[in-house]
Write an enzyme that holds these catalytic residues in place. Sequence first.
Site, PDB file in Angstrom:
ATOM      1  N   HIS A  60      43.925 -15.787  35.162  1.00 44.55           N
ATOM      2  CA  HIS A  60      42.521 -16.023  35.086  1.00 44.55           C
ATOM      3  C   HIS A  60      42.058 -16.385  34.070  1.00 44.55           C
ATOM      4  CE1 HIS A  60      41.874 -11.742  33.768  1.00 44.55           C
ATOM      5  NE2 HIS A  60      40.761 -12.094  33.495  1.00 44.55           N
ATOM      6  N   HIS A  62      37.774 -16.909  31.883  1.00 45.83           N
ATOM      7  CA  HIS A  62      36.711 -17.024  31.766  1.00 45.83           C
ATOM      8  C   HIS A  62      35.940 -17.742  30.774  1.00 45.83           C
ATOM      9  CE1 HIS A  62      36.372 -12.827  33.914  1.00 45.83           C
ATOM     10  NE2 HIS A  62      37.699 -12.418  32.992  1.00 45.83           N
ATOM     11  N   TYR A 151      44.421 -17.651  22.798  1.00 44.06           N
ATOM     12  CA  TYR A 151      43.912 -18.633  23.816  1.00 44.06           C
ATOM     13  C   TYR A 151      42.352 -17.971  24.077  1.00 44.06           C
ATOM     14  CZ  TYR A 151      48.909 -18.969  24.391  1.00 44.06           C
ATOM     15  OH  TYR A 151      50.207 -18.636  24.218  1.00 44.06           O
TER      16      TYR A 151
END
Length: 182
Positions: A60, A62, A151
Amino acid sequence: MPNYKRNFLPGGTFFFTVVTHERRPWLCTEKARNALRRAIGEVRVKRPFTIKAWVLLPDHLHCLWALPEDDHDFSLRWRLIKTRVSRQCADLGDDAPETPSRLQRAEVNLWQRRFWEHTIGDERDYAAHCDYIHYNPVKHGHCKSPGDWAYSTFHRFVASGSYAADWGAGKVPKMVEGIGKE
């Protein structure tokens, strides 16, 4: 069928959570990172937005985006980004079982269909979501410190003086209740 309501605020700043199909961990592969970077760049040419904060995890991501003053359509941007990434990375979803619904829609098994969105209300809300974003790799056990995770925009925030380089290392920072409960 659920009736999803989005807060389409022109010029708003928004927090997003985008999840892979069945939480499959392909997002941090080199192929996926490059495809995502290209897709975002291509979409920003015609549909500009500013990335305020970002973290990419295996299953996922954000992020915080700010849209132009006269624009509210983050849904179109996400659709375009996810479509471009899916075209470039279709083989990364090959091992996911195909469902009749996904076959009917000709969907690649890479993304969950929907995404979570929250409209940022003020500076405190903005800071709380930045903290959540940057601490997320530690929360999920990918590293011991936000500075260890490649990342994310954490290093940009350190360079700008928004965080100390050791922020979140060895001590869980105080988080606002309710963020990330999507």
